[in-house]
Design an enzyme around this catalytic site. Structure first.
Site, mmCIF file in Angstrom:
data_model
loop_
_atom_site.group_PDB
_atom_site.id
_atom_site.type_symbol
_atom_site.label_atom_id
_atom_site.label_comp_id
_atom_site.label_asym_id
_atom_site.label_seq_id
_atom_site.Cartn_x
_atom_site.Cartn_y
_atom_site.Cartn_z
ATOM 1 N N LEU A 47 11.227 -7.510 -8.786
ATOM 2 C CA LEU A 47 11.369 -6.069 -8.577
ATOM 3 C C LEU A 47 12.410 -5.535 -9.554
ATOM 4 C CD1 LEU A 47 11.443 -5.772 -4.671
ATOM 5 C CD2 LEU A 47 9.506 -5.397 -6.201
ATOM 6 N N ASP A 48 12.172 -4.333 -10.055
ATOM 7 C CA ASP A 48 13.123 -3.701 -10.958
ATOM 8 C C ASP A 48 14.472 -3.499 -10.262
ATOM 9 O OD1 ASP A 48 11.186 -3.525 -12.953
ATOM 10 O OD2 ASP A 48 10.555 -1.526 -12.314
ATOM 11 N N TYR A 49 15.506 -3.352 -11.043
ATOM 12 C CA TYR A 49 16.878 -3.204 -10.573
ATOM 13 C C TYR A 49 16.995 -2.118 -9.494
ATOM 14 C CZ TYR A 49 21.936 -2.370 -10.954
ATOM 15 O OH TYR A 49 23.273 -2.217 -10.691
ATOM 16 N N THR A 51 14.493 -0.830 -7.686
ATOM 17 C CA THR A 51 13.443 -0.921 -6.670
ATOM 18 C C THR A 51 13.933 -1.812 -5.539
ATOM 19 O OG1 THR A 51 11.727 -0.679 -8.353
ATOM 20 C CG2 THR A 51 11.046 -1.581 -6.235
ATOM 21 N N ARG A 144 5.252 3.021 -11.663
ATOM 22 C CA ARG A 144 5.986 4.067 -12.384
ATOM 23 C C ARG A 144 5.164 4.611 -13.545
ATOM 24 N NH1 ARG A 144 11.441 0.919 -13.488
ATOM 25 N NH2 ARG A 144 12.062 2.890 -14.401
#
Length: 186
Positions: A47-49, A51, A144
């Protein structure tokens, strides 16, 4: 053979020069050491930072390999986007690729890697929409990029939209097929 964790926002999934110790991998390694668990840490869904939500981590290479195959993991997210979608339910099928070599940004492109995002509007308020999203593919920044491509960037997405106090993207459901016995795990 696998572990599901709930990642908060503002925590990196993997070590980097910016997040050498403050990341999921380092914390899981420490947990394994503290509990005498002799396993490696293999991140299955990063997961992105910014998220938040559920991440799947395997404890060995075989499990990791089996779990990274397409259609093995089912992920569902909630996100908040800018605007009110004309179509309240649908599927986005659009390739995704790097904007240019070395760039962190991705773009929707016909010659990009096949990317499939299913969505349904849950509610709308103040020109924003809460969306329930299910992924068939797991490309970097897929949700996104797809919603930005449609003209509805995620609230708080400074890379593809407008900066806010946070990125409103949360993985609320994760299930997978156990590679050892074929059982569906949630």
């Amino acid at each position: 053979n696998a572990l599901i964790i709930d990642k908060p926002i503002s925590l990196a999934s993997q070590p980097s020069h910016l997040h050498y110790e403050n990341n999921v991998v380092s914390y899981v390694k420490k947990y394994f050491e503290d509990n005498n668990i002799n396993s490696n840490v293999h991140v299955v869904n990063r997961l992105d930072y910014q998220t938040s939500g559920l991440m799947l981590i395997s404890k060995n290479g075989f499990t990791h390999h089996e779990l990274t195959k397409e259609k093995i993991i089912e992920r569902k997210y909630y996100c908040i986007v800018e605007g009110l979608l004309e179509e309240k339910e649908g599927t986005i099928i659009k390739g995704i690729k790097r904007e240019r070599e070395g760039s962190i940004r991705r773009i929707a492109a016909d010659d990009g890697a096949l990317s499939i995002t299913h969505y349904k509007v849950v509610c709308e308020k103040d020109n924003r929409s809460l969306i329930d999203v299910k992924l068939d593919t797991g490309r970097t920044h897929q949700i996104r990029v797809h919603f930005s491509f449609l003209g509805y960037p995620l609230v708080g997405d400074k890379l593809y939209g407008n900066e806010d106090d946070r990125l409103y993207l949360h993985c609320y459901s994760l299930s997978y097929v156990d590679p050892y016995n074929g059982d569906k795990k949630r």
